[in-house]
Write a protein that holds these residues in place. Structure first.
Motif, short mmCIF file in Angstrom:
data_model
loop_
_atom_site.label_atom_id
_atom_site.label_comp_id
_atom_site.label_asym_id
_atom_site.label_seq_id
_atom_site.Cartn_x
_atom_site.Cartn_y
_atom_site.Cartn_z
N ASP A 1 53.37 20.65 68.86
CA ASP A 1 54.41 20.18 69.78
C ASP A 1 54.32 20.92 71.11
N VAL A 2 54.25 22.23 70.99
CA VAL A 2 54.23 23.05 72.21
C VAL A 2 53.00 22.73 73.06
N ASN B 1 77.73 38.59 85.89
CA ASN B 1 76.31 38.80 85.60
C ASN B 1 75.92 38.11 84.29
N HIS B 2 76.78 38.22 83.34
CA HIS B 2 76.55 37.64 82.02
C HIS B 2 76.40 36.12 82.11
N ILE B 3 77.36 35.49 82.71
CA ILE B 3 77.33 34.03 82.78
C ILE B 3 76.20 33.53 83.66
N LYS B 4 75.99 34.21 84.75
CA LYS B 4 74.86 33.86 85.60
C LYS B 4 73.56 33.97 84.81
N GLY B 5 73.43 35.05 84.08
CA GLY B 5 72.21 35.25 83.30
C GLY B 5 71.96 34.09 82.37
N ILE B 6 72.98 33.69 81.66
CA ILE B 6 72.81 32.61 80.69
C ILE B 6 72.46 31.30 81.37
N ILE B 7 73.19 30.96 82.41
CA ILE B 7 73.02 29.64 83.01
C ILE B 7 71.77 29.55 83.88
N ILE B 8 71.60 30.52 84.74
CA ILE B 8 70.49 30.42 85.68
C ILE B 8 69.15 30.63 84.99
N GLN B 9 69.07 31.64 84.17
CA GLN B 9 67.81 31.96 83.52
C GLN B 9 67.46 30.93 82.45
N SER B 10 68.23 29.90 82.37
CA SER B 10 68.01 28.78 81.47
C SER B 10 68.74 28.94 80.15
N ILE B 11 69.49 27.90 79.89
CA ILE B 11 70.27 27.82 78.67
C ILE B 11 69.37 27.87 77.44
N SER B 12 68.25 27.20 77.51
CA SER B 12 67.36 27.13 76.35
C SER B 12 67.05 28.51 75.82
N MET B 13 66.64 29.38 76.74
CA MET B 13 66.27 30.72 76.33
C MET B 13 67.40 31.41 75.56
N GLU C 1 62.25 25.83 75.46
CA GLU C 1 62.86 24.51 75.58
C GLU C 1 62.76 23.73 74.26
N LEU C 2 61.59 23.77 73.65
CA LEU C 2 61.40 23.03 72.41
C LEU C 2 62.13 23.70 71.24
N PHE C 3 62.04 25.01 71.19
CA PHE C 3 62.76 25.73 70.13
C PHE C 3 64.25 25.41 70.24
N HIS C 4 64.70 25.31 71.44
CA HIS C 4 66.11 25.00 71.67
C HIS C 4 66.44 23.61 71.15
N ARG C 5 65.58 22.65 71.47
CA ARG C 5 65.87 21.26 71.12
C ARG C 5 65.71 21.01 69.63
N GLY D 1 64.65 23.52 67.19
CA GLY D 1 64.68 24.68 66.31
C GLY D 1 63.31 25.32 66.22
N TYR D 2 63.26 26.62 66.05
CA TYR D 2 62.00 27.35 66.02
C TYR D 2 61.11 26.88 64.88
N ARG D 3 61.68 26.82 63.73
CA ARG D 3 60.91 26.48 62.55
C ARG D 3 60.42 25.04 62.55
N SER D 4 61.20 24.17 63.14
CA SER D 4 60.83 22.75 63.16
C SER D 4 59.87 22.41 64.29
#
Lengths: 252, 252
Positions: free
Chosen positions: A42-43, A100-112, A28-32, A34-37
């Motif tokens: 924070d985590v 399956n693809h779209i479900k994967g993205i949306i359900i398993q969380s957009i952040s990931m 979630e944080l990496f998404h918001r 960025g990984y490096r920032s």
DNA sequence: AGATAGTTTTAATGACTGTTTAGTTATTAA
DNA sequence: TTAATAACTAAACAGTCATTAAAACTATCT
């Protein structure tokens, strides 16, 4: 001023769940930010523990990123082999893959998946290559279905790889615009919609014969054949369109 | 061990070109390693100058990122208004937009758009919002063309916004897989291909009447109408497909 | 030649952050 | 009770990096 003690705490979970929670929070944080920032402070702050406590569960920041990638892959590949291997007509299999693809993205969380799509270059070389390879594998699955569709005479002739990229791109991009909420589409609705668009296109279809996809390897392309009046102009070629744009450039 | 003195040096350029070169180099590095992971030392080393010398041309790292965003936007929007405003049928305008889009991404350099798509969260708030707004504006342009296509009876009925997302996603994703080179497709070829796929779909078309896109708002969807044998099964609904997948889950 | 402005360098500063160390507390096992 | 272990904390280490200051170089003009 207190640490964030939201969403059912962290202390009262058993180990595997705690690790999962860490991974999700990190994603979630990496998404918001960025990984490096995103700092490990924070985590940990978000989890309500100290940074050092994090190191009890995860051996490095990099490892945390790896975990996200592994989970995303697991998620996408969970059903693909079963779908691709099943004895179903290609079009149905493609529908299933897309869903399956779209479900994967949306359900398993957009952040990931946001992290999955954008932070590859932060992975160590070895892992980076592994991921790249898995992505290719996925493209290849879609490609194969398309090839079968074509050879069975069900799909129009095309460049299967390019078509796979097109479809996958359309699906992946969901992570950029989808905002979950009460009024939002369900993953199934989106999949339905995409499939319909991809199978039949957006043009209203009262054409006698649809031409095959233009050959990509040469310049000389399709001589206008026996098509209904009014659809002739739809087949204007891009070269001509280019000139049109260039012209616009000159005359405001 | 020497500094990178490749591609026509840096010293022998006049000011505006030097700034451009800095921006391009930065974009390239940001693309490869990520904005946050790229140091100004990296950038200056690549240019063959010192870090401090950079500050003569750019006042901050953030400013450098801004510049990239501004250029990407300029590039994409250069022709859109002219195309959208032109008195042409919607399908032709859409083709032009798609072509312009893909050309923009590929020709103006993938790096720039890679950064454009992935580093938004590194921008200061104000700028971030500005960019977001511009992106919405772009989507709106595509959406409007689709709406006109529908109301003119040229396009099948659909959700224009969703369709715009689908198209834009397909096009944007090009930055992820396109590798320039001797054997690669030209932007025009890709645009041609995408347009063909989007207009007519991948299914071979010997259907009498193509059904409209399924209603997205309700469950009860299309009763199988008067379509040719053999295409009946293509219209299997996603709900049913879902069950199929779930079933697969259980029985290996 | 000397002055001036534009350009580039060397050197330092100060803030930040991933990781480690050493130690504390709570819980369980013997 | 004692010993052992897991969960956690505080503090500091070691390194990185954006940014700045000040000095040095270069070209042009007078």
């Amino acid at each position: 001023m207190e640490a964030n003690v939201n969403e059912s705490g962290f202390r009262g979970l058993d180990k595997s769940l705690r690790i999962q929670k860490i991974t999700d929070t990190a994603a979630e944080l990496f998404h918001r930010k960025g990984y490096r920032s995103t700092t490990l402070d924070d985590v940990s702050k978000e989890l309500g523990i100290t940074k050092a406590a994090l190191y009890h569960y995860v051996s490095s920041k990099e490892k945390l990123l790896s975990r996200i990638y592994i989970q995303a892959l697991e998620n996408i590949f969970r059903n693909t082999d079963k779908i691709a291997g099943k004895d179903l007509p290609p079009d149905v299999r493609l529908r299933l893959i897309i869903q399956n693809h779209i479900k994967g993205i949306i359900i398993q969380s957009i952040s990931m998946f946001s992290v999955f799509f954008t932070e590859e270059n932060q992975l160590p070389d070895k892992e980076f290559r592994k991921i790249q390879q898995e992505k290719k594998k996925y493209t290849r699955i879609v490609e194969t279905i398309i090839e079968e569709g074509i050879s069975q005479g069900l799909f129009r002739k095309s460049d299967p790889k390019l078509q796979a990229f097109a479809i996958i791109g359309m699906c992946n991009w969901v992570y950029k615009w989808y905002k979950p909420g009460p009024g939002s589409y369900t993953p199934e609705q989106i999949a339905d919609y995409f499939t319909s668009l991809l199978e039949r296109g957006y043009l209203k279809g009262d054409v006698e014969e649809v031409p095959d996809v233009p050959e990509l390897s040469e310049g000389g392309r399709e001589k206008a054949g026996s098509r209904k009046e009014g659809y002739q102009r739809l087949r204007v070629k891009c070269e001509e369109l280019s000139k049109l744009v260039d012209e616009m450039e000159k005359h405001g």
